[in-house]
Scaffold this motif. Sequence first.
Motif, PDB file in Angstrom:
ATOM      1  N   UNK A  38      -0.426  -7.575  -3.282  1.00 13.56           N
ATOM      2  CA  UNK A  38      -1.660  -7.123  -2.629  1.00 13.56           C
ATOM      3  C   UNK A  38      -1.430  -5.905  -1.746  1.00 13.56           C
ATOM      4  N   UNK A  39      -0.255  -5.813  -1.107  1.00 17.86           N
ATOM      5  CA  UNK A  39       0.060  -4.695  -0.217  1.00 17.86           C
ATOM      6  C   UNK A  39       1.052  -3.781  -0.919  1.00 17.86           C
ATOM      7  N   UNK A  40       0.661  -2.529  -1.114  1.00 21.70           N
ATOM      8  CA  UNK A  40       1.482  -1.600  -1.893  1.00 21.70           C
ATOM      9  C   UNK A  40       1.642  -0.303  -1.120  1.00 21.70           C
ATOM     10  N   UNK A  41       2.892   0.009  -0.849  1.00 15.46           N
ATOM     11  CA  UNK A  41       3.233   1.232  -0.120  1.00 15.46           C
ATOM     12  C   UNK A  41       3.583   2.335  -1.119  1.00 15.46           C
ATOM     13  N   UNK A  42       2.982   3.488  -0.929  1.00 14.76           N
ATOM     14  CA  UNK A  42       3.332   4.664  -1.722  1.00 14.76           C
ATOM     15  C   UNK A  42       4.300   5.477  -0.875  1.00 14.76           C
ATOM     16  N   UNK A  43       5.532   5.616  -1.366  1.00 14.57           N
ATOM     17  CA  UNK A  43       6.576   6.363  -0.661  1.00 14.57           C
ATOM     18  C   UNK A  43       6.754   7.712  -1.322  1.00 14.57           C
ATOM     19  N   UNK A  44       7.978   8.164  -1.419  1.00 16.97           N
ATOM     20  CA  UNK A  44       8.242   9.485  -1.975  1.00 16.97           C
ATOM     21  C   UNK A  44       7.970   9.577  -3.461  1.00 16.97           C
ATOM     22  N   UNK A  45       7.117  10.518  -3.837  1.00 13.43           N
ATOM     23  CA  UNK A  45       6.881  10.844  -5.244  1.00 13.43           C
ATOM     24  C   UNK A  45       6.932  12.364  -5.324  1.00 13.43           C
ATOM     25  N   UNK A  46       7.943  12.866  -6.006  1.00 16.89           N
ATOM     26  CA  UNK A  46       8.209  14.298  -6.037  1.00 16.89           C
ATOM     27  C   UNK A  46       7.139  15.119  -6.727  1.00 16.89           C
ATOM     28  N   UNK A  47       7.240  16.418  -6.506  1.00 15.41           N
ATOM     29  CA  UNK A  47       6.268  17.361  -7.045  1.00 15.41           C
ATOM     30  C   UNK A  47       6.550  17.757  -8.479  1.00 15.41           C
ATOM     31  N   UNK A  48       5.519  18.209  -9.135  1.00 16.69           N
ATOM     32  CA  UNK A  48       5.580  18.733 -10.506  1.00 16.69           C
ATOM     33  C   UNK A  48       4.227  19.377 -10.789  1.00 16.69           C
ATOM     34  N   UNK A  49       4.133  20.026 -11.918  1.00 15.16           N
ATOM     35  CA  UNK A  49       2.873  20.654 -12.305  1.00 15.16           C
ATOM     36  C   UNK A  49       1.754  19.612 -12.341  1.00 15.16           C
ATOM     37  N   UNK A  50       0.608  19.975 -11.773  1.00 12.92           N
ATOM     38  CA  UNK A  50      -0.553  19.086 -11.779  1.00 12.92           C
ATOM     39  C   UNK A  50      -0.553  18.058 -10.657  1.00 12.92           C
ATOM     40  N   UNK A  51       0.456  18.115  -9.785  1.00 13.89           N
ATOM     41  CA  UNK A  51       0.548  17.161  -8.673  1.00 13.89           C
ATOM     42  C   UNK A  51       0.168  17.859  -7.377  1.00 13.89           C
ATOM     43  N   UNK A  52      -0.442  17.107  -6.472  1.00 14.18           N
ATOM     44  CA  UNK A  52      -0.899  17.642  -5.196  1.00 14.18           C
ATOM     45  C   UNK A  52      -0.120  16.948  -4.076  1.00 14.18           C
TER      46      UNK A  52
ATOM     47  N   UNK B  40       0.063  15.201  -0.906  1.00 12.45           N
ATOM     48  CA  UNK B  40      -0.963  14.503  -0.137  1.00 12.45           C
ATOM     49  C   UNK B  40      -0.473  14.074   1.237  1.00 12.45           C
ATOM     50  N   UNK B  41       0.840  13.898   1.372  1.00 13.57           N
ATOM     51  CA  UNK B  41       1.421  13.512   2.656  1.00 13.57           C
ATOM     52  C   UNK B  41       2.932  13.659   2.553  1.00 13.57           C
ATOM     53  N   UNK B  42       3.494  14.514   3.383  1.00 15.53           N
ATOM     54  CA  UNK B  42       4.948  14.749   3.418  1.00 15.53           C
ATOM     55  C   UNK B  42       5.484  14.938   2.008  1.00 15.53           C
ATOM     56  N   UNK B  43       6.424  14.071   1.556  1.00 17.02           N
ATOM     57  CA  UNK B  43       6.996  14.235   0.217  1.00 17.02           C
ATOM     58  C   UNK B  43       6.324  13.334  -0.822  1.00 17.02           C
TER      59      UNK B  43
ATOM     60  N   UNK C 220      -4.298  -3.533  -0.802  1.00 12.05           N
ATOM     61  CA  UNK C 220      -4.083  -2.695   0.380  1.00 12.05           C
ATOM     62  C   UNK C 220      -3.083  -1.615  -0.030  1.00 12.05           C
ATOM     63  N   UNK C 221      -3.581  -0.405  -0.242  1.00 15.86           N
ATOM     64  CA  UNK C 221      -2.767   0.723  -0.675  1.00 15.86           C
ATOM     65  C   UNK C 221      -2.606   1.661   0.514  1.00 15.86           C
ATOM     66  N   UNK C 222      -1.367   2.042   0.801  1.00 17.21           N
ATOM     67  CA  UNK C 222      -1.137   2.951   1.922  1.00 17.21           C
ATOM     68  C   UNK C 222       0.067   3.841   1.642  1.00 17.21           C
ATOM     69  N   UNK C 223       0.092   4.987   2.307  1.00 15.84           N
ATOM     70  CA  UNK C 223       1.188   5.930   2.187  1.00 15.84           C
ATOM     71  C   UNK C 223       2.037   5.835   3.444  1.00 15.84           C
ATOM     72  N   UNK C 224       3.360   5.824   3.260  1.00 19.41           N
ATOM     73  CA  UNK C 224       4.271   5.756   4.396  1.00 19.41           C
ATOM     74  C   UNK C 224       5.672   6.077   3.895  1.00 19.41           C
ATOM     75  N   UNK C 225       6.316   7.046   4.521  1.00 18.41           N
ATOM     76  CA  UNK C 225       7.656   7.409   4.066  1.00 18.41           C
ATOM     77  C   UNK C 225       8.747   6.668   4.833  1.00 18.41           C
ATOM     78  N   UNK C 226       8.578   6.503   6.145  1.00 18.31           N
ATOM     79  CA  UNK C 226       9.564   5.782   6.959  1.00 18.31           C
ATOM     80  C   UNK C 226       8.845   4.809   7.898  1.00 18.31           C
TER      81      UNK C 226
END
Length: 159
Positions: A99-113, A115-118, A138-144
């Motif tokens: 239910x709770x999912x953290x989006x961490x680092x997802x690197x850049x590439x063509x067609x990517x934006x 959205x927050x830090x890395x 519950x989806x959220x972005x957090x690197x550290x």
Amino acid sequence: MVKVGLVRVDSRLLHGQVVTRWIGQVGAKEVIIIDDALAKDEFMIEVFEMAAPAGVKLIVKSQNEAKEFLENRDLSKSIILFKNIPSLLEGLANELPFTDIQIGGIGGAAGRVVVFKNITLTNEEYSQLQTLENEGKHIFLQTVPEEKEVSLASIANKF
């Protein structure tokens, strides 16, 4: 739903921030990577095992193995890692109970934006995450751990 220490999407999987920050934050005793390609690569599994700190078990499962492996398992001291959004979506389609999912680092590439830090997303991935949120995830972005969670709504202006 099952209580999980942390479910994280991070293209680097087990790396410095996960090892030095998230494992301690969660008190993790195991890191479970759900990734079809890695599950077939014994050499890379050994590399990731060497990266895991002492006392933390590394487990790698394919998407097909994941549901049965996770059933009836105490995951409160576990970190579950997915390499990318499509892999996460496949896991959720296979009825993994997160239910709770953290989006961490997802690197850049063509067609990517960025959205927050890395963290970068495509427009399609952002829409898919919004759908999950509308379904009650519950989806959220957090690197550290020291950062506050960043909501999907707060990055809507990037798209």
